[in-house]
Scaffold this motif. Sequence first.
Motif, PDB file in Angstrom:
ATOM      1  N   SER A 190     -52.978 -47.302  21.221  1.00 27.12           N
ATOM      2  CA  SER A 190     -52.505 -45.914  21.186  1.00 27.12           C
ATOM      3  C   SER A 190     -53.086 -45.159  22.371  1.00 27.12           C
ATOM      4  O   SER A 190     -54.226 -45.383  22.767  1.00 27.12           O
ATOM      5  CB  SER A 190     -52.934 -45.252  19.875  1.00 27.12           C
ATOM      6  OG  SER A 190     -54.331 -45.157  19.826  1.00 27.12           O
ATOM      7  N   THR A 191     -52.293 -44.307  22.924  1.00 32.71           N
ATOM      8  CA  THR A 191     -52.765 -43.500  24.044  1.00 32.71           C
ATOM      9  C   THR A 191     -53.062 -42.104  23.537  1.00 32.71           C
ATOM     10  O   THR A 191     -52.432 -41.622  22.597  1.00 32.71           O
ATOM     11  CB  THR A 191     -51.712 -43.424  25.156  1.00 32.71           C
ATOM     12  OG1 THR A 191     -50.522 -42.872  24.615  1.00 32.71           O
ATOM     13  CG2 THR A 191     -51.440 -44.799  25.734  1.00 32.71           C
ATOM     14  N   GLU A 192     -54.028 -41.470  24.168  1.00 28.98           N
ATOM     15  CA  GLU A 192     -54.340 -40.109  23.778  1.00 28.98           C
ATOM     16  C   GLU A 192     -54.188 -39.211  24.995  1.00 28.98           C
ATOM     17  O   GLU A 192     -54.458 -39.613  26.124  1.00 28.98           O
ATOM     18  CB  GLU A 192     -55.745 -40.007  23.208  1.00 28.98           C
ATOM     19  CG  GLU A 192     -56.841 -40.409  24.167  1.00 28.98           C
ATOM     20  CD  GLU A 192     -58.213 -40.278  23.542  1.00 28.98           C
ATOM     21  OE1 GLU A 192     -58.724 -39.151  23.482  1.00 28.98           O
ATOM     22  OE2 GLU A 192     -58.733 -41.306  23.117  1.00 28.98           O
ATOM     23  N   CYS A 193     -53.762 -38.020  24.754  1.00 29.00           N
ATOM     24  CA  CYS A 193     -53.601 -37.059  25.830  1.00 29.00           C
ATOM     25  C   CYS A 193     -54.819 -36.152  25.861  1.00 29.00           C
ATOM     26  O   CYS A 193     -55.296 -35.691  24.834  1.00 29.00           O
ATOM     27  CB  CYS A 193     -52.348 -36.220  25.618  1.00 29.00           C
ATOM     28  SG  CYS A 193     -50.846 -37.195  25.678  1.00 29.00           S
ATOM     29  N   LEU A 194     -55.341 -35.945  27.056  1.00 29.96           N
ATOM     30  CA  LEU A 194     -56.492 -35.074  27.227  1.00 29.96           C
ATOM     31  C   LEU A 194     -56.064 -33.750  27.819  1.00 29.96           C
ATOM     32  O   LEU A 194     -55.210 -33.703  28.692  1.00 29.96           O
ATOM     33  CB  LEU A 194     -57.512 -35.706  28.181  1.00 29.96           C
ATOM     34  CG  LEU A 194     -58.233 -36.958  27.736  1.00 29.96           C
ATOM     35  CD1 LEU A 194     -59.112 -37.462  28.852  1.00 29.96           C
ATOM     36  CD2 LEU A 194     -59.047 -36.696  26.508  1.00 29.96           C
ATOM     37  N   THR A 195     -56.698 -32.717  27.339  1.00 28.58           N
ATOM     38  CA  THR A 195     -56.493 -31.437  28.004  1.00 28.58           C
ATOM     39  C   THR A 195     -57.414 -31.409  29.214  1.00 28.58           C
ATOM     40  O   THR A 195     -58.327 -32.219  29.345  1.00 28.58           O
ATOM     41  CB  THR A 195     -56.831 -30.269  27.059  1.00 28.58           C
ATOM     42  OG1 THR A 195     -58.214 -30.316  26.745  1.00 28.58           O
ATOM     43  CG2 THR A 195     -55.996 -30.322  25.790  1.00 28.58           C
ATOM     44  N   GLU A 219     -61.053 -31.034  28.134  1.00 24.94           N
ATOM     45  CA  GLU A 219     -61.657 -32.268  27.620  1.00 24.94           C
ATOM     46  C   GLU A 219     -61.976 -33.235  28.759  1.00 24.94           C
ATOM     47  O   GLU A 219     -63.028 -33.875  28.757  1.00 24.94           O
ATOM     48  CB  GLU A 219     -60.723 -32.942  26.612  1.00 24.94           C
ATOM     49  CG  GLU A 219     -60.571 -32.198  25.316  1.00 24.94           C
ATOM     50  CD  GLU A 219     -59.489 -32.797  24.436  1.00 24.94           C
ATOM     51  OE1 GLU A 219     -59.566 -32.605  23.228  1.00 24.94           O
ATOM     52  OE2 GLU A 219     -58.571 -33.453  24.979  1.00 24.94           O
ATOM     53  N   ARG A 230     -65.686 -34.650  29.753  1.00 27.00           N
ATOM     54  CA  ARG A 230     -65.995 -36.089  29.852  1.00 27.00           C
ATOM     55  C   ARG A 230     -66.563 -36.439  31.228  1.00 27.00           C
ATOM     56  O   ARG A 230     -67.481 -37.246  31.333  1.00 27.00           O
ATOM     57  CB  ARG A 230     -64.753 -36.920  29.573  1.00 27.00           C
ATOM     58  CG  ARG A 230     -64.365 -36.933  28.125  1.00 27.00           C
ATOM     59  CD  ARG A 230     -63.246 -37.908  27.860  1.00 27.00           C
ATOM     60  NE  ARG A 230     -62.816 -37.834  26.483  1.00 27.00           N
ATOM     61  CZ  ARG A 230     -61.990 -38.708  25.935  1.00 27.00           C
ATOM     62  NH1 ARG A 230     -61.501 -39.702  26.659  1.00 27.00           N
ATOM     63  NH2 ARG A 230     -61.635 -38.583  24.680  1.00 27.00           N
TER      64      ARG A 230
END
Length: 73
Positions: free
Chosen positions: A3-8, A11, A15
């Motif tokens: 699964s891919t996650e989207c970062l703002t 965020e 990181r």
Amino acid sequence: MVSTECLTSKEAQERLLLAYKEGADPFRAFAVRPFLNPIEQRNEKNKRKVNPMLVVALLLLVAAILAAWFFSR
């Protein structure tokens, strides 16, 4: 499946700050590293020796300038 996650952007910035805070190289070293020769030679005073390709390039440039000057007279 992965699964891919989207970062703002916030965020992502957090990181990056965390990664650099945990002991990564300073930004200047990170930015300069690709332009340095990893097997460079150093002299007795721990200064880098001149790259031979730079010497050849400068000599060719001087020769081209002199030839252009000579044949344009």
